[in-house]
Design an enzyme around this catalytic site. Structure first.
Site, PDB file in Angstrom:
ATOM      1  N   TYR A   1      -3.856   7.306   4.600  1.00 39.65           N
ATOM      2  CA  TYR A   1      -5.153   7.842   4.180  1.00 39.65           C
ATOM      3  C   TYR A   1      -4.893   9.153   3.443  1.00 39.65           C
ATOM      4  O   TYR A   1      -4.160  10.011   3.952  1.00 39.65           O
ATOM      5  CB  TYR A   1      -6.030   8.102   5.416  1.00 39.65           C
ATOM      6  CG  TYR A   1      -7.313   8.838   5.099  1.00 39.65           C
ATOM      7  CD1 TYR A   1      -8.508   8.142   4.898  1.00 39.65           C
ATOM      8  CD2 TYR A   1      -7.339  10.237   4.984  1.00 39.65           C
ATOM      9  CE1 TYR A   1      -9.677   8.812   4.592  1.00 39.65           C
ATOM     10  CE2 TYR A   1      -8.513  10.910   4.675  1.00 39.65           C
ATOM     11  CZ  TYR A   1      -9.677  10.191   4.487  1.00 39.65           C
ATOM     12  OH  TYR A   1     -10.841  10.851   4.183  1.00 39.65           O
TER      13      TYR A   1
ATOM     14  N   GLU B   1     -11.314   9.938  -2.202  1.00 32.46           N
ATOM     15  CA  GLU B   1     -10.911   9.428  -0.884  1.00 32.46           C
ATOM     16  C   GLU B   1     -10.209   8.097  -1.106  1.00 32.46           C
ATOM     17  O   GLU B   1     -10.828   7.132  -1.547  1.00 32.46           O
ATOM     18  CB  GLU B   1     -12.113   9.259   0.043  1.00 32.46           C
ATOM     19  CG  GLU B   1     -11.684   8.893   1.462  1.00 32.46           C
ATOM     20  CD  GLU B   1     -12.855   8.739   2.434  1.00 32.46           C
ATOM     21  OE1 GLU B   1     -13.852   8.092   2.066  1.00 32.46           O
ATOM     22  OE2 GLU B   1     -12.751   9.257   3.556  1.00 32.46           O
TER      23      GLU B   1
END
Ligand code: GDP
Ligand code: MN
Length: 397
Positions: free
Chosen positions: A118, A206
């Site tokens: 991530y 993101e």
């Protein structure tokens, strides 16, 4: 401005960030053509059919599917296009899917060697620095990781004037547990990503997951990109990326009328001039026992036309039980505003079913109050905030 995954990936790509490639399609037939083209371009024999909506968690809602043949591409695309996709990030109503992204499968045999990370980039307003948040636990809900295993989330602050330093990119790759080829590729990936974040005037990147493939490549498999609206004059080519279908229709309408409007969940509509006063008014509504239904700044000119548009937008929300108008007449005189409110009210009298409390303060406030009181219309006037709050409480009881 939020972008679709495929648009975000185009921007990333334009700055040399490696992404999971694909082609967007709006019909199952186009999806098959796109799959063939991806096969020509990349040699991929498996494809991922991905719903394009402005919300994450699509996989969980059935909006991301693997297809191993062209027939399967057609089948999955037919299922997904037109579906109402409900994910943990949409409302219960879900979002209608208008297009799919036909992407190369990057998880090719070798499941054992692939890894999902991530990485996000955003501005920390308190510190005045950009921050890169990253984790070894990619591919799942980052909120869950934050709750259950916060020690697996790292962050790296970037001084915006110095930019991302090479040692920082290396530290990130190291903390993600990489070495050798994949370490080098991650350093390159993070550096290119940060450069893209700065140059595109994004407020958020993101990337979840960032994938380490079985041959040690690093690529963005997903991309959530938000561009700062205030920077769009510098990026005329990004303006056309806006997808109005993904936005709240009432907010779009407000934008077209030049009103700064944000819909909220409460029962008291408010119409105010100036963002600071709007915030204070929302506090007053809370103190009077209500809950703001919206934030609405009509700006400097509160004439009848604007007031009427604002009333219509507020009243489109059937939760609204009262409207509080709170205007400071500085440049615009209170009596002009009062006239605007009265004219608007007369135009839409049959449409207004809830009490309207008007608090005008500033130049000619007394004159304005008298105009409202003598109008014979069901508009309640107030001059002090306490009076206005009391009237709101009364209207709600
Ligand atoms: P999100 O659910 O909206 O976050 O959409 P993502 O783009 O992150 O995709 C969801 C999930 O689909 C990923 O976490 C992966 O597990 C899976 N996925 C995405 N791309 C591929 C791919 O190329 N091959 C395979 N097998 N799975 C993929
Ligand atoms: Mn994702």
């Amino acid at each position: 401005m939020n972008l679709h995954e495929y648009q975000g990936k185009e921007i990333l790509s334009s700055f040399g960030v490696r992404v999971q490639r694909g082609i967007v399609a709006t019909t199952p037939e186009q999806a098959v053509e796109a799959a063939k083209e991806m096969n020509d371009k990349t040699g991929t024999n498996w494809w991922v059919v991905k719903a394009q909506i402005h919300a994450g968690g699509r996989g969980k809602g059935g909006g991301v599917k693997l297809a191993k043949t062209l027939d399967e591409v057609k089948e999955k695309a037919s299922e997904i296009i037109g579906m109402n996709l409900i994910t943990p990030q949409t409302s219960q109503k879900g979002k209608k899917v208008h297009q799919v992204f036909i992407a190369e499968d990057m998880y090719y045999p070798g499941e054992a060697e692939i890894e999902e990370f991530y990485i996000s980039m955003l501005l920390d307003r308190v510190k005045g620095k950009n921050v890169i948040i990253y984790s070894t636990e990619g591919g799942m809900d980052i909120e869950t990781v934050a709750e259950k295993t916060p020690s697996l989330i790292f962050s790296e602050e970037i001084d915006p004037s110095a930019g991302l330093q090479n040692f920082q990119a290396r530290k990130i790759a190291f903390n993600l547990g990489l070495s050798g080829e994949s370490f080098k590729n991650m350093v390159k990936f993070v550096s290119a990503l940060y450069n893209a974040y700065i140059k595109s005037d994004a407020t958020l990147f993101e990337i979840n997951p960032v994938l380490k493939t079985s041959d040690n490549q690093i690529a963005a498999v997903d991309a959530k990109v938000t561009i700062d609206n205030n920077s769009l004059f510098r990026h005329p080519d990004y303006v056309k990326l806006r997808d109005i279908r993904e936005e709240d229709p009432i907010e779009v309408q407000a934008g077209e009328a030049g009103l700064n409007f944000v819909k909220l969940e409460g029962n008291v509509g408010c119409m105010v001039n100036g963002a600071g006063l709007a915030m204070a008014t929302m506090d007053i509504i809370k103190l009077s026992g209500g809950d703001p239904a919206n934030f609405l700044d009509v700006g400097g000119t509160a004439d009848a036309e604007r007031v009427e548009k604002a009333f219509r937008i507020i009243l489109a929300d059937d939760r609204v039980q009262a409207i509080l108008v709170n205007i400071f007449g500085g440049i615009v005189r209170c009596d002009r505003v009062a006239q605007g409110i009265l004219d608007a009210y007369k135009n839409m009298r049959d449409f207004i079913k809830v009490p309207i409390i008007v608090r005008l303060q500033g130049t000619n406030a007394e004159v304005a109050k008298k105009m409202i009181d003598e109008s014979g219309l069901k508009v309640i006037s107030a001059i002090t905030l306490e009076d206005a709050a009391r009237e709101v409480t009364k209207a709600l009881s």
